[in-house]
Design an enzyme around this catalytic site. Sequence first.
Site, short mmCIF file in Angstrom:
data_model
loop_
_atom_site.label_atom_id
_atom_site.label_comp_id
_atom_site.label_asym_id
_atom_site.label_seq_id
_atom_site.Cartn_x
_atom_site.Cartn_y
_atom_site.Cartn_z
N MET A 22 0.84 -1.20 0.00
CA MET A 22 0.00 0.00 0.00
C MET A 22 0.87 1.25 0.00
O MET A 22 0.40 2.36 0.30
CB MET A 22 -0.93 -0.01 1.21
CG MET A 22 -1.90 -1.20 1.15
SD MET A 22 -3.39 -0.96 2.10
CE MET A 22 -2.71 -0.84 3.73
N HIS B 63 9.05 1.39 3.33
CA HIS B 63 10.17 1.45 4.27
C HIS B 63 11.08 0.25 3.99
O HIS B 63 10.79 -0.56 3.09
CB HIS B 63 9.65 1.44 5.72
CG HIS B 63 8.67 0.33 6.01
ND1 HIS B 63 9.02 -1.00 5.98
CD2 HIS B 63 7.35 0.37 6.30
CE1 HIS B 63 7.97 -1.73 6.27
NE2 HIS B 63 6.93 -0.93 6.46
N GLY C 240 11.48 -2.49 5.42
CA GLY C 240 10.82 -3.81 5.52
C GLY C 240 10.23 -4.21 4.18
O GLY C 240 10.44 -5.34 3.71
N HIS C 241 9.51 -3.29 3.54
CA HIS C 241 8.98 -3.57 2.19
C HIS C 241 10.13 -3.92 1.24
O HIS C 241 10.02 -4.81 0.41
CB HIS C 241 8.27 -2.35 1.61
CG HIS C 241 7.03 -1.93 2.31
ND1 HIS C 241 6.91 -0.74 2.99
CD2 HIS C 241 5.82 -2.54 2.44
CE1 HIS C 241 5.70 -0.63 3.48
NE2 HIS C 241 5.01 -1.70 3.18
N GLY D 153 5.04 -10.12 3.97
CA GLY D 153 5.85 -10.02 5.18
C GLY D 153 5.28 -10.89 6.30
O GLY D 153 4.06 -11.00 6.44
N GLN E 181 -2.60 -12.44 7.63
CA GLN E 181 -2.83 -12.14 6.22
C GLN E 181 -2.16 -13.21 5.35
O GLN E 181 -2.75 -13.70 4.38
CB GLN E 181 -2.24 -10.76 5.90
CG GLN E 181 -2.17 -10.43 4.43
CD GLN E 181 -1.70 -9.00 4.22
OE1 GLN E 181 -2.41 -8.06 4.55
NE2 GLN E 181 -0.52 -8.83 3.69
N LEU F 53 9.18 -2.54 11.59
CA LEU F 53 8.97 -1.43 10.66
C LEU F 53 7.54 -1.50 10.13
O LEU F 53 7.05 -2.59 9.81
CB LEU F 53 9.95 -1.51 9.49
CG LEU F 53 11.26 -0.74 9.69
CD1 LEU F 53 12.08 -1.33 10.82
CD2 LEU F 53 12.08 -0.70 8.42
N SER F 54 6.88 -0.35 10.08
CA SER F 54 5.51 -0.28 9.60
C SER F 54 5.25 1.13 9.08
O SER F 54 5.77 2.10 9.63
CB SER F 54 4.55 -0.58 10.76
OG SER F 54 3.24 -0.18 10.42
P1 AMP Z 1 1.57 -2.91 3.48
O1 AMP Z 1 2.03 -1.88 2.53
O2 AMP Z 1 1.58 -2.47 4.91
O3 AMP Z 1 0.29 -3.57 3.06
O4 AMP Z 1 2.69 -4.05 3.45
C1 AMP Z 1 3.06 -4.65 2.22
C2 AMP Z 1 3.82 -5.90 2.53
O5 AMP Z 1 5.01 -5.58 3.25
C3 AMP Z 1 3.02 -6.90 3.39
O6 AMP Z 1 3.22 -8.20 2.88
C4 AMP Z 1 3.64 -6.71 4.73
O7 AMP Z 1 3.53 -7.88 5.54
C5 AMP Z 1 5.09 -6.42 4.39
N1 AMP Z 1 5.78 -5.75 5.50
C6 AMP Z 1 5.29 -4.73 6.25
N2 AMP Z 1 6.16 -4.42 7.24
C7 AMP Z 1 7.21 -5.26 7.12
C8 AMP Z 1 8.42 -5.44 7.86
N3 AMP Z 1 8.73 -4.70 8.93
N4 AMP Z 1 9.28 -6.42 7.45
C9 AMP Z 1 8.96 -7.19 6.36
N5 AMP Z 1 7.83 -7.06 5.63
C10 AMP Z 1 6.96 -6.11 6.00
#
Ligand code: AMP
Length: 281
Positions: free
Chosen positions: A30, A34, A36-37, A147, A153, A184-185
Site C-alpha cells: 500500500m 520502508h 521492511g517492504h 511479510g 494475512q 517497521l511499519s
Molecule cells: P503494506 O504496505 O503495509 O500492506 O505491506 C506490504 C507488505 O510488506 C506486506 O506483505 C507486509 O507484511 C510487508 N511488511 C510490512 N512491514 C514489514 C516489515 N517490517 N518487514 C517485512 N515485511 C513487512
Amino acid sequence: MEIFSQIAPLKAFLKDLKCEGKSVGLVPTMGALHDGHLTLFKASASQNDITVGSIFVNPIQFNNPNDLLKYPRTIEKDTKLLETVGCNVLFHPPMGEMYPEESTVKIDFGRLDKTMEGKYRPGHFSGVALVVSKLFNIIQPDQAYFGQKDWQQFAIIQKLVEELNFKINLHSITTLREADGLALSSRNQRLTPEQRKIANVFYRGLLEAKTGFREGLPLDHVRNKVRQTVEGYPGAKLEYFELADSKNLNLLEYVEQSRRPIMCIAGYIEEVRLIDNMFLD
Ligand code: AMP
C-alpha cells in the site's frame, strides 16, 4: 522501471515478457515504503527475472475511515526507492481502475478471518483477499512475496491460493525491525517522537511472553504479564495477545510444538494501531 496505472497496458507488457519465458515475482503493497517492504523486493529480484510491485491503498480493507484517511501516501519517494531495489515494473492504479463499480464480492474464510485481526477489524480480510485476487489475476505472477509481520494475512492468502487454485508460490519474509525491536511499519510515521520511544512495548511483550512460556507459565499468566508491560506506559493499550497454530490460526491454550505456535499481539499507542508476532520455535 516501467510504471503503469492502467490494467490493459500492464497485461500486454507482461504477456510479451512471459512469452519470452521470463519469471515474474509480485510484491503487493500500500506504499509509504520502508526498508521492511524493500526486503520483499530484494527477495523477489533475486529469485525472478521480473519483479512487479504494486502500490494501492485498498479502501475496502479499511474498517476505520480515519485510518484510511490518515494512511501515509508518498508515491514520489516510493518510486525512487523502488528504482534502487531491482523493481522492474510498478503498478499504481487509481481507485476507479481497481473498482470501476462498488465492490459487492465478499470472501469468507470461516474461522480463519474471525479471530485476532479479523475479530477487531471485521471485513478487513475479505477486502485484502479481494484485492490480492485481483492483483494475482491481472499480473499472474509465478511467485508472490509477503511479510511475516502480517502473519494472519499470509495464512489467509495461503488458503486463498489453495482454494482458488492460483498457481503461485508464496513467500513469507522475516519481519525487519528497528534496533530497539519495533517492527517497521508505514503506521510508525504517525508516531510522535515521544510515542516512538515506547512503541517497542509490543515487541518487548512478545519477548517476555516467550520467556514465560519457556518457564512453563500458563497462557493467562503470560497474557497478564504482557498486559502489565504494555499498559505500564501511559497511552499504550493492549488489544489482544494470542497463541495460535500458525497454519490454521486456531487459538491454543498452551504451547504445542507440533502446531508451530505463533504469538500474535496488537494494540494502540494513543490512536496508532500496531501489530506484531513471533514464532515460539
Ligand atoms: P503494506 O504496505 O503495509 O500492506 O505491506 C506490504 C507488505 O510488506 C506486506 O506483505 C507486509 O507484511 C510487508 N511488511 C510490512 N512491514 C514489514 C516489515 N517490517 N518487514 C517485512 N515485511 C513487512
